[in-house]
Scaffold this motif. Structure first.
Motif, PDB file in Angstrom:
ATOM      1  N   ASN A 169       8.539   8.400  -0.376  1.00  0.00           N
ATOM      2  CA  ASN A 169       7.606   7.359   0.044  1.00  0.00           C
ATOM      3  C   ASN A 169       8.339   6.023   0.058  1.00  0.00           C
ATOM      4  O   ASN A 169       8.512   5.393  -0.981  1.00  0.00           O
ATOM      5  CB  ASN A 169       6.386   7.304  -0.875  1.00  0.00           C
ATOM      6  CG  ASN A 169       5.297   6.421  -0.304  1.00  0.00           C
ATOM      7  OD1 ASN A 169       5.543   5.596   0.578  1.00  0.00           O
ATOM      8  ND2 ASN A 169       4.082   6.579  -0.805  1.00  0.00           N
ATOM      9  N   GLU A 170       8.769   5.609   1.236  1.00  0.00           N
ATOM     10  CA  GLU A 170       9.515   4.357   1.361  1.00  0.00           C
ATOM     11  C   GLU A 170       8.641   3.125   1.174  1.00  0.00           C
ATOM     12  O   GLU A 170       9.147   2.014   1.105  1.00  0.00           O
ATOM     13  CB  GLU A 170      10.288   4.330   2.683  1.00  0.00           C
ATOM     14  CG  GLU A 170      11.378   5.380   2.680  1.00  0.00           C
ATOM     15  CD  GLU A 170      12.469   5.185   3.718  1.00  0.00           C
ATOM     16  OE1 GLU A 170      12.362   4.280   4.567  1.00  0.00           O
ATOM     17  OE2 GLU A 170      13.449   5.951   3.649  1.00  0.00           O
ATOM     18  N   LEU A 171       7.317   3.322   1.049  1.00  0.00           N
ATOM     19  CA  LEU A 171       6.461   2.190   0.686  1.00  0.00           C
ATOM     20  C   LEU A 171       6.804   1.678  -0.708  1.00  0.00           C
ATOM     21  O   LEU A 171       6.583   0.502  -0.997  1.00  0.00           O
ATOM     22  CB  LEU A 171       4.982   2.584   0.745  1.00  0.00           C
ATOM     23  CG  LEU A 171       4.374   2.705   2.138  1.00  0.00           C
ATOM     24  CD1 LEU A 171       2.948   3.224   2.042  1.00  0.00           C
ATOM     25  CD2 LEU A 171       4.422   1.376   2.869  1.00  0.00           C
ATOM     26  N   TYR A 172       7.364   2.533  -1.560  1.00  0.00           N
ATOM     27  CA  TYR A 172       7.799   2.073  -2.881  1.00  0.00           C
ATOM     28  C   TYR A 172       8.831   0.963  -2.708  1.00  0.00           C
ATOM     29  O   TYR A 172       8.763  -0.075  -3.366  1.00  0.00           O
ATOM     30  CB  TYR A 172       8.433   3.201  -3.696  1.00  0.00           C
ATOM     31  CG  TYR A 172       7.580   4.394  -4.044  1.00  0.00           C
ATOM     32  CD1 TYR A 172       6.230   4.485  -3.721  1.00  0.00           C
ATOM     33  CD2 TYR A 172       8.156   5.458  -4.711  1.00  0.00           C
ATOM     34  CE1 TYR A 172       5.481   5.600  -4.056  1.00  0.00           C
ATOM     35  CE2 TYR A 172       7.413   6.583  -5.062  1.00  0.00           C
ATOM     36  CZ  TYR A 172       6.068   6.640  -4.722  1.00  0.00           C
ATOM     37  OH  TYR A 172       5.326   7.753  -5.066  1.00  0.00           O
ATOM     38  N   ASP A 173       9.798   1.196  -1.813  1.00  0.00           N
ATOM     39  CA  ASP A 173      10.840   0.192  -1.575  1.00  0.00           C
ATOM     40  C   ASP A 173      10.282  -1.032  -0.863  1.00  0.00           C
ATOM     41  O   ASP A 173      10.673  -2.159  -1.152  1.00  0.00           O
ATOM     42  CB  ASP A 173      11.991   0.798  -0.769  1.00  0.00           C
ATOM     43  CG  ASP A 173      12.745   1.853  -1.549  1.00  0.00           C
ATOM     44  OD1 ASP A 173      12.904   1.685  -2.778  1.00  0.00           O
ATOM     45  OD2 ASP A 173      13.168   2.850  -0.945  1.00  0.00           O
TER      46      ASP A 173
END
Length: 184
Positions: A169-173
């Motif tokens: 989940n690149e929303l974390y970054d």
């Protein structure tokens, strides 16, 4: 565009950690994205409500010392070329009357490249030319960040693209970068 990686380290270094609760919410936002993809059209307002609003909430951009201005009209006139750009910023995040971050969202069917010139134009309209400007561009499934420094000749650099279709989940970054910019 600047090619030197050291020009825009803010999207890569000193990124804050995010909590398990934030990760759970971001997992829901990612699931929401894929649900919305199943039921087109996925328009700009949908991106703002379903994807951007939770990110801004988690970054505490609705709390002091930040405040948000939505759909701020701006007009930029480039006298040398006679080019006039009119439009509305989707969101401006302000911190003590300084534009901290400009956010431009596009419909999912648009490439982020389409919005880059528009985002840079808005960033050039900042009333604080002595401070670096930061922006985020998204179509709901892809995100990129921009740093602009206005000198004699404005210079900018973009981050890599963060994609919701990638594993994990690149929303974390994305949230970590948003929070980092909020610390500046």
């Amino acid at each position: 565009m600047v090619r030197d990686e050291s020009f825009f380290p803010e999207w890569q270094t000193a990124l804050p950690e995010i909590t398990d609760a934030e990760k759970q919410l971001l997992d829901k936002v990612k699931s929401r994205y894929f649900n919305l993809v199943e039921y087109p059209p996925f328009l700009e307002k949908t991106v703002q409500i379903a994807i951007l609003s939770p990110l801004l909430f988690l970054a505490d951009f609705f709390l002091p010392p930040f405040h948000i201005k939505a759909e701020k009209s701006t007009e930029i006139i480039t006298e040398d070329e006679g080019v006039i750009i009119r439009g509305q910023l989707d969101f401006v995040v302000l911190k003590e009357r300084v534009w901290l971050m400009v956010i431009e969202s596009k419909e999912m069917s648009y490439s982020l490249e389409v919005g880059l010139a528009q985002l840079l134009s808005y960033m050039l309209a900042s009333p604080h030319p002595d401070k670096p400007g930061y922006g985020m561009l998204t179509n709901g499934g892809s995100f990129t960040f921009v740093k602009l420094v206005r000198e004699d000749v404005p210079k900018y650099k973009t981050s890599r693209f963060f994609e919701l279709r990638n594993p994990g989940n690149e929303l974390y970054d994305v949230l970590r970068v948003i929070k980092r910019i909020g610390q500046l």
